[in-house]
Design a protein around this motif. Structure first.
Motif, PDB file in Angstrom:
ATOM      1  N   ALA A   1      17.977  -2.828  -7.184  1.00  0.00           N
ATOM      2  CA  ALA A   1      18.756  -1.599  -7.009  1.00  0.00           C
ATOM      3  C   ALA A   1      18.789  -1.148  -5.552  1.00  0.00           C
ATOM      4  O   ALA A   1      19.541  -0.256  -5.193  1.00  0.00           O
ATOM      5  N   GLY A   2      17.954  -1.743  -4.702  1.00  0.00           N
ATOM      6  CA  GLY A   2      17.947  -1.359  -3.292  1.00  0.00           C
ATOM      7  C   GLY A   2      16.989  -0.227  -2.981  1.00  0.00           C
ATOM      8  O   GLY A   2      16.778   0.104  -1.821  1.00  0.00           O
ATOM      9  N   THR A   3      16.401   0.384  -4.018  1.00  0.00           N
ATOM     10  CA  THR A   3      15.510   1.515  -3.762  1.00  0.00           C
ATOM     11  C   THR A   3      14.191   1.066  -3.115  1.00  0.00           C
ATOM     12  O   THR A   3      13.395   1.899  -2.704  1.00  0.00           O
TER      13      THR A   3
ATOM     14  N   ALA B   1       1.692   8.279  -6.731  1.00  0.00           N
ATOM     15  CA  ALA B   1       3.138   8.442  -6.918  1.00  0.00           C
ATOM     16  C   ALA B   1       3.717   7.200  -7.593  1.00  0.00           C
ATOM     17  O   ALA B   1       4.472   7.303  -8.561  1.00  0.00           O
ATOM     18  N   ILE B   2       3.346   6.019  -7.102  1.00  0.00           N
ATOM     19  CA  ILE B   2       3.863   4.778  -7.688  1.00  0.00           C
ATOM     20  C   ILE B   2       3.384   4.638  -9.132  1.00  0.00           C
ATOM     21  O   ILE B   2       4.160   4.342 -10.041  1.00  0.00           O
TER      22      ILE B   2
ATOM     23  N   TYR C   1      13.846   0.087  -0.306  1.00  0.00           N
ATOM     24  CA  TYR C   1      13.814   0.535   1.093  1.00  0.00           C
ATOM     25  C   TYR C   1      12.763   1.618   1.286  1.00  0.00           C
ATOM     26  O   TYR C   1      12.109   1.688   2.323  1.00  0.00           O
ATOM     27  N   GLU C   2      12.621   2.468   0.263  1.00  0.00           N
ATOM     28  CA  GLU C   2      11.721   3.596   0.427  1.00  0.00           C
ATOM     29  C   GLU C   2      10.267   3.124   0.489  1.00  0.00           C
ATOM     30  O   GLU C   2       9.496   3.596   1.322  1.00  0.00           O
ATOM     31  N   LEU C   3       9.921   2.188  -0.379  1.00  0.00           N
ATOM     32  CA  LEU C   3       8.556   1.653  -0.369  1.00  0.00           C
ATOM     33  C   LEU C   3       8.276   0.976   0.970  1.00  0.00           C
ATOM     34  O   LEU C   3       7.213   1.139   1.572  1.00  0.00           O
ATOM     35  N   LEU C   4       9.262   0.204   1.456  1.00  0.00           N
ATOM     36  CA  LEU C   4       9.061  -0.526   2.712  1.00  0.00           C
ATOM     37  C   LEU C   4       8.936   0.407   3.906  1.00  0.00           C
ATOM     38  O   LEU C   4       8.278   0.079   4.885  1.00  0.00           O
ATOM     39  N   SER C   5       9.576   1.568   3.821  1.00  0.00           N
ATOM     40  CA  SER C   5       9.533   2.485   4.966  1.00  0.00           C
ATOM     41  C   SER C   5       8.407   3.508   4.828  1.00  0.00           C
ATOM     42  O   SER C   5       8.243   4.361   5.689  1.00  0.00           O
ATOM     43  N   ALA C   6       7.649   3.414   3.729  1.00  0.00           N
ATOM     44  CA  ALA C   6       6.585   4.399   3.491  1.00  0.00           C
ATOM     45  C   ALA C   6       5.256   3.902   4.048  1.00  0.00           C
ATOM     46  O   ALA C   6       5.045   2.700   4.203  1.00  0.00           O
ATOM     47  N   PRO C   7       4.364   4.848   4.372  1.00  0.00           N
ATOM     48  CA  PRO C   7       3.041   4.449   4.876  1.00  0.00           C
ATOM     49  C   PRO C   7       2.141   3.962   3.744  1.00  0.00           C
ATOM     50  O   PRO C   7       1.108   4.548   3.456  1.00  0.00           O
ATOM     51  N   VAL C   8       2.577   2.894   3.089  1.00  0.00           N
ATOM     52  CA  VAL C   8       1.855   2.349   1.951  1.00  0.00           C
ATOM     53  C   VAL C   8       1.486   0.903   2.290  1.00  0.00           C
ATOM     54  O   VAL C   8       2.364   0.108   2.624  1.00  0.00           O
TER      55      VAL C   8
ATOM     56  N   GLY D   1       0.137   8.238  -2.321  1.00  0.00           N
ATOM     57  CA  GLY D   1       1.149   7.200  -2.461  1.00  0.00           C
ATOM     58  C   GLY D   1       0.893   6.337  -3.688  1.00  0.00           C
ATOM     59  O   GLY D   1       1.806   6.049  -4.463  1.00  0.00           O
TER      60      GLY D   1
ATOM     61  N   LYS E   1      11.359  -8.241   3.065  1.00  0.00           N
ATOM     62  CA  LYS E   1      11.950  -7.799   4.324  1.00  0.00           C
ATOM     63  C   LYS E   1      12.807  -8.898   4.911  1.00  0.00           C
ATOM     64  O   LYS E   1      12.483 -10.081   4.772  1.00  0.00           O
TER      65      LYS E   1
END
Ligand SMILES: Nc1ncnc2c1ncn2[C@@H]1O[C@H](COP(=O)(O)OP(=O)(O)OP(=O)(O)O)[C@@H](O)[C@H]1O
Ligand SMILES: [Mg+2]
Lengths: 309, 255
Positions: free
Chosen positions: B86-88, B8-9, B90-97, B5, B254
């Motif tokens: 941009a709203g993207t 990836a970032i 959401y993915e970081l917030l929903s990821a196991p990070v 993770g 959030k």
């Protein structure tokens, strides 16, 4: 019945604005099922999904996903969950294949080009893999978001209005894809405003309205339970009014007196049809044809939501 | 630890930067060159030595800090503000990070960029003045620590900002004055009282002084190196504490 894969206990949400979007919700999603969450705009569907996925903090309650508490054990829980949100949020300048590979890494999985290729092929994105996302059409962007959600092979997939703004062909494709996933053991929770979609796909249906879960039922049972059946008799000659001898039956005349419609509870042991037919011949009403109809999930949904208003 | 993770970032952020590498490097290099032409060559030739080094050499560490501070804050704030906007996100917030992992990825990438920019400016400066670095390890350590600290600061700004204007205003209204008044172009000994004392409340003074110490030794530094190091340490710790709180409460990330 199968064991639950998601357990929602007393989950409520009051936003900072003071708006209570969810009243305490209790719900189990079963392993391997397709669960459709229905409800009018603003009912709280997205809020509930966002809580389970970690995007919104619940005001109360607990959720476990595959046995992992979504807060205490969030890493284990989130690795198993894929989310396709309602809004189209994508990067702009990245290539399709990069953004999908990025998602897999973000969820803590080692690179697996073969899996990424499969996901992209399944969603007909393989030809576009080197395109920049901003150059794709809306429907294609939606597919990219699905590909991102599937990149880490989730066991649980949330689709928040996956087919909003999607053409008929792509919608059929998506249905096929969802069924394929279910065959591979993926549990799917979807929200939709197309009731036909829930009717076509779902094993169970939950109806949420004003933050309250008002019905959770197996789709077929729900239709059986709440579905009104109607028997329509085509008359050879129009009737002006319902003959007196037929009092006690829920009958109405339609099509200018050419149809006699009998409504009955589909759930009842005795539909009353044989007795009605006998009665009709007694009072001298003849008919040339008859057929029955069952209300759709949409009718059921509308009547449910209206009942609570 | 979700190392995939973090990677990836980090890669995503570096790729974003590399796509516009030319621009990213060109503007700091150009502005530093202009400073050298104006202050180093034109004005500097009329200036006396400060702490045993020529004026042209004297401004090298300060100019590098000037660029690093602004680049760190703008890069890091943009990196996290963009997905929010941009709203993207959401993915970081929903990821196991975890918070720590997200910060490693975002701040790590931003700090890498800052260090690269710093080194490029250092090389550019050599075209204008013939400076020597006395203590390379200390110089690099200062470069890295400062980059990390101000990237953290930028990250916080990017999380808290509620509009693009705020992203620009803070660097302009706070950072630029602090760096200009932090001894980039002069030694604070040259200031009359009370400005000399007032300046000691500017944290950037300690950064530039410490950095200059690494270049030219104690005689060119305004304050003791230990004080400089402590100042960076405190700033870094404060930023870390704020970041930790932000993720703990999900503030502005959030609902
Ligand atoms: N971040 C937020 N802050 C305040 N209120 C919010 C927020 N997000 C949603 N709401 C409110 O919570 C309620 C439920 O919203 P939600 O998005 O969950 O509805 P929904 O069922 O998904 O609706 P739709 O079918 O339109 O997508 C709405 O009244 C909405 O205005
Ligand atoms: Mg919604």
């Amino acid at each position: 019945m199968a064991e639950p894969i998601i357990s929602i206990r007393d989950v409520s949400k009051t936003y900072k604005s003071g708006l209570q979007a969810l009243k305490p919700i209790n719900l189990d999603i079963m392993k391997g099922e397709i669960f459709a969450l229905l409800g009018p705009n603003g009912a709280g569907k997205t809020t509930l999904i966002s809580i389970i996925c970690g995007i919104v903090n619940p005001s109360s309650g607990t959720v476990t996903a595959d046995g992992h508490d979504i807060i205490r054990d969030y890493k284990a829980a989130r690795r198993k969950i894929g989310l396709v949100p309602q809004e189209l949020h994508t990067d702009a300048f990245e290539r399709v294949i990069d953004t999908v590979s990025f998602s897999r890494g973000l969820f803590g999985f080692a690179p697996n080009p073969a899996h990424i290729e499969k996901v992209l092929r399944d969603l007909s994105l393989w030809e576009k893999r080197n395109d920049k996302i901003m150059a794709l059409s809306g429907g294609m962007k939606r597919r990219v978001m699905i590909a991102k959600a599937l990149s880490h092979e989730p066991k649980i997939l949330f689709l928040d209005e996956p087919t909003a703004g999607v053409d008929v062909e792509l919608r059929r494709d998506m249905w096929a894809m969802v069924r394929g996933l279910r065959e591979n053991g993926v549990t799917i929770i979807l929200t939709t405003h197309y009731i036909e979609e829930a009717e076509e796909m779902a094993d169970r249906v939950g109806v949420i309205d004003k933050g309250q879960l008002i019905v959770v039922e197996e789709k077929n049972a729900l239709m059986r339970k709440l579905g009104k059946k109607q028997l329509t008799l085509e008359l050879p000659a129009p009737l002006e009014r319902i003959p007196d001898g037929l009092n006690g039956y829920t009958l109405e005349l339609a099509a200018g007196g050419n149809q006699l419609i009998y409504s009955f509870d589909a759930q009842a042991e005795d539909t009353g049809i044989p007795a009605l037919l006998k009665r009709l011949s007694d009072v001298g009403v003849d008919f040339k044809d008859l057929h029955t109809e069952q209300s759709s999930l949409e009718d059921i949904f509308v009547s449910l939501v209206h009942r609570t208003t | 630890m979700n190392t995939y993770g973090v990677q990836a970032i980090y890669r995503f952020e570096m790729a974003r930067w590399l796509r516009t590498l030319g621009q990213s490097l060109f503007s700091p290099v150009l502005s530093t060159s202009l400073y050298f032409i104006v202050f180093g060559s034109a004005i500097g030739s009329r200036m006396m030595e400060i702490g045993g080094v020529s004026y042209g050499e004297f401004i090298v560490p300060g100019l590098i800090m000037l660029s690093i501070l602004t680049e760190s804050v703008s890069n890091a704030s943009f990196g996290i503000y963009m997905p929010r906007w941009a709203g993207t996100i959401y993915e970081l917030l929903s990821a196991p990070v975890s918070a720590f992992e997200a910060v490693c990825g975002y701040v790590g990438a931003a700090a890498t960029k800052s260090v690269i920019i710093g080194l490029v400016i250092l090389a550019t400066a050599r075209l204008f003045v013939n400076y020597e670095v006395q203590n390379w390890p200390a110089m690099l350590a200062f470069l890295v620590l400062t980059s990390i600290s101000f990237c953290l600061f930028g990250f916080i700004l990017g999380v808290l900002a509620d509009g693009f204007e705020k992203l620009q205003i803070v660097p302009m209204l706070i950072l630029t004055p602090l760096t200009f008044l932090g001894g980039t172009f002069y030694s604070i000994d040259m200031l009359p009282e009370p400005w000399r004392t007032v300046t000691l409340f500017n944290p950037v003074v300690y950064l530039i002084s410490g950095f200059r110490w690494a270049f030219f030794g104690a005689q060119a530094a305004d304050v003791n190196i230990v004080v400089s190091l402590s100042a960076i340490g405190v700033f870094l710790a404060a930023c870390l504490a704020i970041v930790w709180r932000i993720f703990k409460t999900g503030y502005r990330l959030k609902a």
